[in-house]
Design a protein around this motif. Structure first.
Motif, PDB file in Angstrom:
ATOM      1  N   THR A 180       0.817  -1.297  -0.055  1.00 34.74           N
ATOM      2  CA  THR A 180       0.025   0.021   0.072  1.00 34.74           C
ATOM      3  C   THR A 180       0.720   1.470   0.186  1.00 34.74           C
ATOM      4  N   ARG A 181       2.003   1.298   0.841  1.00 37.83           N
ATOM      5  CA  ARG A 181       2.739   2.560   1.032  1.00 37.83           C
ATOM      6  C   ARG A 181       3.572   2.658  -0.464  1.00 37.83           C
ATOM      7  N   LEU A 182       4.063   1.751  -0.972  1.00 35.50           N
ATOM      8  CA  LEU A 182       4.478   1.742  -2.324  1.00 35.50           C
ATOM      9  C   LEU A 182       3.703   2.346  -3.450  1.00 35.50           C
ATOM     10  N   ARG A 183       2.351   2.009  -3.455  1.00 39.78           N
ATOM     11  CA  ARG A 183       1.353   2.607  -4.147  1.00 39.78           C
ATOM     12  C   ARG A 183       1.247   3.944  -4.017  1.00 39.78           C
ATOM     13  N   LEU A 184       1.131   4.293  -2.745  1.00 45.60           N
ATOM     14  CA  LEU A 184       1.061   5.874  -2.408  1.00 45.60           C
ATOM     15  C   LEU A 184       1.976   6.610  -2.720  1.00 45.60           C
ATOM     16  N   ALA A 185       3.315   5.998  -2.618  1.00 44.87           N
ATOM     17  CA  ALA A 185       4.614   6.625  -2.974  1.00 44.87           C
ATOM     18  C   ALA A 185       4.563   6.946  -4.582  1.00 44.87           C
ATOM     19  N   ARG A 186       4.402   6.017  -5.182  1.00 46.80           N
ATOM     20  CA  ARG A 186       4.057   6.140  -6.673  1.00 46.80           C
ATOM     21  C   ARG A 186       3.046   7.039  -7.132  1.00 46.80           C
ATOM     22  N   GLU A 187       2.042   7.200  -6.444  1.00 44.69           N
ATOM     23  CA  GLU A 187       0.944   8.107  -6.886  1.00 44.69           C
ATOM     24  C   GLU A 187       1.601   9.555  -6.571  1.00 44.69           C
ATOM     25  N   ALA A 188       2.523   9.627  -5.487  1.00 45.85           N
ATOM     26  CA  ALA A 188       2.886  11.033  -5.310  1.00 45.85           C
ATOM     27  C   ALA A 188       4.033  11.580  -6.264  1.00 45.85           C
ATOM     28  N   VAL A 189       4.666  10.650  -6.765  1.00 42.90           N
ATOM     29  CA  VAL A 189       5.922  10.875  -7.728  1.00 42.90           C
ATOM     30  C   VAL A 189       5.734  10.814  -9.091  1.00 42.90           C
ATOM     31  N   CYS A 190       4.626   9.910  -9.540  1.00 45.87           N
ATOM     32  CA  CYS A 190       4.464  10.038 -10.954  1.00 45.87           C
ATOM     33  C   CYS A 190       4.005  11.199 -11.568  1.00 45.87           C
ATOM     34  N   PRO A 191       3.256  12.064 -11.044  1.00 42.72           N
ATOM     35  CA  PRO A 191       2.858  13.204 -11.575  1.00 42.72           C
ATOM     36  C   PRO A 191       4.136  14.172 -11.870  1.00 42.72           C
ATOM     37  N   THR A 192       5.003  14.021 -11.125  1.00 40.73           N
ATOM     38  CA  THR A 192       6.268  14.859 -11.339  1.00 40.73           C
ATOM     39  C   THR A 192       6.805  14.416 -12.763  1.00 40.73           C
ATOM     40  N   ILE A 193       6.593  13.518 -13.162  1.00 36.20           N
ATOM     41  CA  ILE A 193       7.267  12.927 -14.706  1.00 36.20           C
ATOM     42  C   ILE A 193       6.255  12.627 -15.479  1.00 36.20           C
ATOM     43  N   GLY A 194       4.955  13.062 -15.371  1.00 37.53           N
ATOM     44  CA  GLY A 194       3.946  12.861 -16.389  1.00 37.53           C
ATOM     45  C   GLY A 194       3.606  11.395 -16.577  1.00 37.53           C
ATOM     46  N   ALA A 195       3.572  10.541 -15.555  1.00 36.67           N
ATOM     47  CA  ALA A 195       3.507   9.131 -15.756  1.00 36.67           C
ATOM     48  C   ALA A 195       2.125   8.616 -15.063  1.00 36.67           C
ATOM     49  N   ASP A 196       1.283   7.546 -15.598  1.00 33.20           N
ATOM     50  CA  ASP A 196       0.363   7.011 -14.916  1.00 33.20           C
ATOM     51  C   ASP A 196       0.867   5.843 -13.866  1.00 33.20           C
ATOM     52  N   ALA A 197       0.534   6.162 -12.650  1.00 31.32           N
ATOM     53  CA  ALA A 197       1.030   5.229 -11.496  1.00 31.32           C
ATOM     54  C   ALA A 197       0.690   3.974 -11.823  1.00 31.32           C
ATOM     55  N   ASP A 198      -0.487   3.551 -12.419  1.00 31.29           N
ATOM     56  CA  ASP A 198      -0.700   2.227 -12.505  1.00 31.29           C
ATOM     57  C   ASP A 198      -0.033   1.621 -13.516  1.00 31.29           C
ATOM     58  N   LEU A 199       0.737   2.188 -14.664  1.00 35.78           N
ATOM     59  CA  LEU A 199       1.598   1.856 -15.482  1.00 35.78           C
ATOM     60  C   LEU A 199       3.016   2.033 -15.306  1.00 35.78           C
ATOM     61  N   THR A 200       3.394   2.305 -14.018  1.00 40.79           N
ATOM     62  CA  THR A 200       4.648   2.456 -13.466  1.00 40.79           C
ATOM     63  C   THR A 200       4.956   1.708 -12.210  1.00 40.79           C
ATOM     64  N   ALA A 201       6.327   1.079 -12.053  1.00 39.92           N
ATOM     65  CA  ALA A 201       6.538   0.559 -11.075  1.00 39.92           C
ATOM     66  C   ALA A 201       8.092   1.251 -10.686  1.00 39.92           C
ATOM     67  N   PHE A 202       8.406   0.907  -9.195  1.00 41.70           N
ATOM     68  CA  PHE A 202       9.516   1.391  -8.613  1.00 41.70           C
ATOM     69  C   PHE A 202      10.539  -0.019  -8.916  1.00 41.70           C
ATOM     70  N   VAL A 203      11.718   0.649  -9.543  1.00 49.06           N
ATOM     71  CA  VAL A 203      12.818  -0.381  -9.494  1.00 49.06           C
ATOM     72  C   VAL A 203      14.314   0.312  -9.109  1.00 49.06           C
ATOM     73  N   THR A 204      15.087  -0.520  -9.082  1.00 51.41           N
ATOM     74  CA  THR A 204      16.420  -0.160  -8.242  1.00 51.41           C
ATOM     75  C   THR A 204      17.117   1.064  -9.111  1.00 51.41           C
ATOM     76  N   ASN A 205      17.120   1.046 -10.575  1.00 47.40           N
ATOM     77  CA  ASN A 205      17.679   1.743 -11.395  1.00 47.40           C
ATOM     78  C   ASN A 205      17.278   1.525 -12.714  1.00 47.40           C
ATOM     79  N   THR A 206      17.873   2.359 -13.731  1.00 50.95           N
ATOM     80  CA  THR A 206      17.766   2.381 -15.160  1.00 50.95           C
ATOM     81  C   THR A 206      18.061   0.811 -15.779  1.00 50.95           C
ATOM     82  N   THR A 207      19.265   0.472 -15.204  1.00 59.40           N
ATOM     83  CA  THR A 207      19.828  -0.610 -15.791  1.00 59.40           C
ATOM     84  C   THR A 207      18.736  -1.994 -15.452  1.00 59.40           C
TER      85      THR A 207
END
Length: 388
Positions: free
Chosen positions: A62-89
């Motif tokens: 739940t807290r990961l979802r809330l964090a995603r929903e908070a950060v994704c608007p800063t990059i113009g991304a849909d939180a439901d189509l976005t996941a946290f990962v460690t890095n770009t690689t």
């Protein structure tokens, strides 16, 4: 050479960081810098997790979802189509893992790509008989020439193009939206390596329209290290297969990618604190300060070395700039690494030194913790160091 005027420091910004004041940190692009409030936010989460590990773990999805929903608007991304990962690689490895390519299919990159991305492409192509085509792009290429170079490498067998938005070794801004639109018309998927984008320049993942978009939040947007966002186009969502199948599997993407049971999630949960600090400082003000300071640093160092960067004096939103080193300097990656160490040890300055296509280049960066005097100090000491 007429030097541009450096910007005025943003009041109070330097005091936000625990960076060693004896070292000039002119390489923000590599590892970023985590402000005190973000460090504190993560530390509180770590303390909470240790007080009651089982209760904390139960709240992680739940807290990961809330964090995603908070950060994704800063990059113009849909939180439901976005996941946290460690890095770009990691995101690139995840995208490749989710493709079903076969012998004779092709992946296209450019010669400005990040080494670890190429490592993953090489491993994938070897295991499947896929062809890796590298598009050469001149260092001083215009946007039109970048588009032409990429498209020239695309064939009827191309199944993926990987393109940097901001190149790491060469500090170039590539026209990813234009490439994306053209490839979409041809039915060729695009992966945008946006490692340096979040917090650095305005970002709009949805507008770019790539199949895969990956950006590090820990570089320019002040999140704890090991925080990146992997965003996919809607038609890709059901095709994403996690690198490790675990407890989030049943929920599908993005939870299947994020939640692995026992792991260190405090950085991701604390990540909204980073972009929040940028907003408090004023995004437009930070972007203007950083790009102007990087331009000043590039000019003062280029003047000291008597070199001529291709983009010197050109308007650019980037807070990373490149200075070609004199002929014969850092002509191998080993020599570049040795020079980087000498600059650290002798001039107490952290930079990025690379060998790109046989030419030594120095990359500098600027953020709100930097000041004009740091670039001037490097400019004063570098010619003598190279003369040795």
């Amino acid at each position: 050479m007429n030097l541009p005027r450096p910007p005025q420091p943003i009041p109070g910004a330097r005091s936000l960081f625990s960076l060693d004041p004896r070292m000039a940190h002119l390489n923000h692009g590599s590892l970023g810098a985590v402000p005190f409030p973000v460090q504190h936010a993560q530390r509180l989460l770590m303390d909470e997790a240790e007080r009651d590990p089982r209760a904390f773990a139960a709240q992680v999805p739940t807290r990961l979802r809330l964090a995603r929903e908070a950060v994704c608007p800063t990059i113009g991304a849909d939180a439901d189509l976005t996941a946290f990962v460690t890095n770009t690689t990691t995101g690139v490895a995840l995208a490749l893992h989710s493709l079903d390519l076969s012998s004779g299919d092709e992946i296209v990159t450019t010669d400005h790509g990040y080494p670890s991305i190429d490592f993953n492409v090489a491993a994938y192509t070897r295991s499947r008989g896929v062809v890796h085509r590298v598009a050469p792009v001149p260092l001083d290429a215009s946007d039109d020439e970048v588009v032409d170079a990429v498209l020239a490498a695309v064939t009827a067998r191309t199944r993926l193009v990987i393109l940097d938005h901001i190149t790491s070794a060469t500090a170039r801004l590539f026209p990813v939206a234009r490439v994306s639109a053209t490839l979409r018309d041809r039915g060729v998927p695009l992966l945008v390596d946006a490692a340096h984008v979040p917090g650095h320049i305005p970002a709009d993942v949805a507008a770019v329209g790539a199949d895969f978009w990956i950006g590090n939040v820990h570089k320019w947007a002040f999140a704890p290290r090991g925080t990146a966002l992997f965003s996919v186009a809607p038609h890709r969502r059901e095709r994403i297969r996690p690198l490790v199948e675990s407890y989030g599997q049943a929920s599908g993407f993005p939870e299947s990618v994020e939640f692995h049971g026992t792991d260190g999630y405090t950085g991701w949960i604390a990540s909204p604190a980073g972009p929040a600090i940028l907003s408090q400082l004023g995004l437009e003000r930070v972007w203007r300060h950083n790009s102007e300071l990087a331009a000043y640093g590039q000019a003062v160092i280029a003047k000291a070395l008597n070199t001529d960067p291709a983009d010197l004096g050109r308007p650019s939103p980037l807070a990373m700039r490149l200075i070609p080193l004199p002929e014969g300097v850092a002509t191998t990656q080993e020599a570049a690494l040795a020079l980087w160490q000498r600059i650290r040890d002798r001039l107490r300055t952290e930079t990025a030194v690379n060998c790109w296509n046989g030419r030594g280049v120095l990359r500098i960066a600027a953020h709100v913790h930097n000041g004009a005097e740091q670039y001037e100090r490097l400019a004063d000491g570098l010619p003598g160091l190279l003369a040795e």
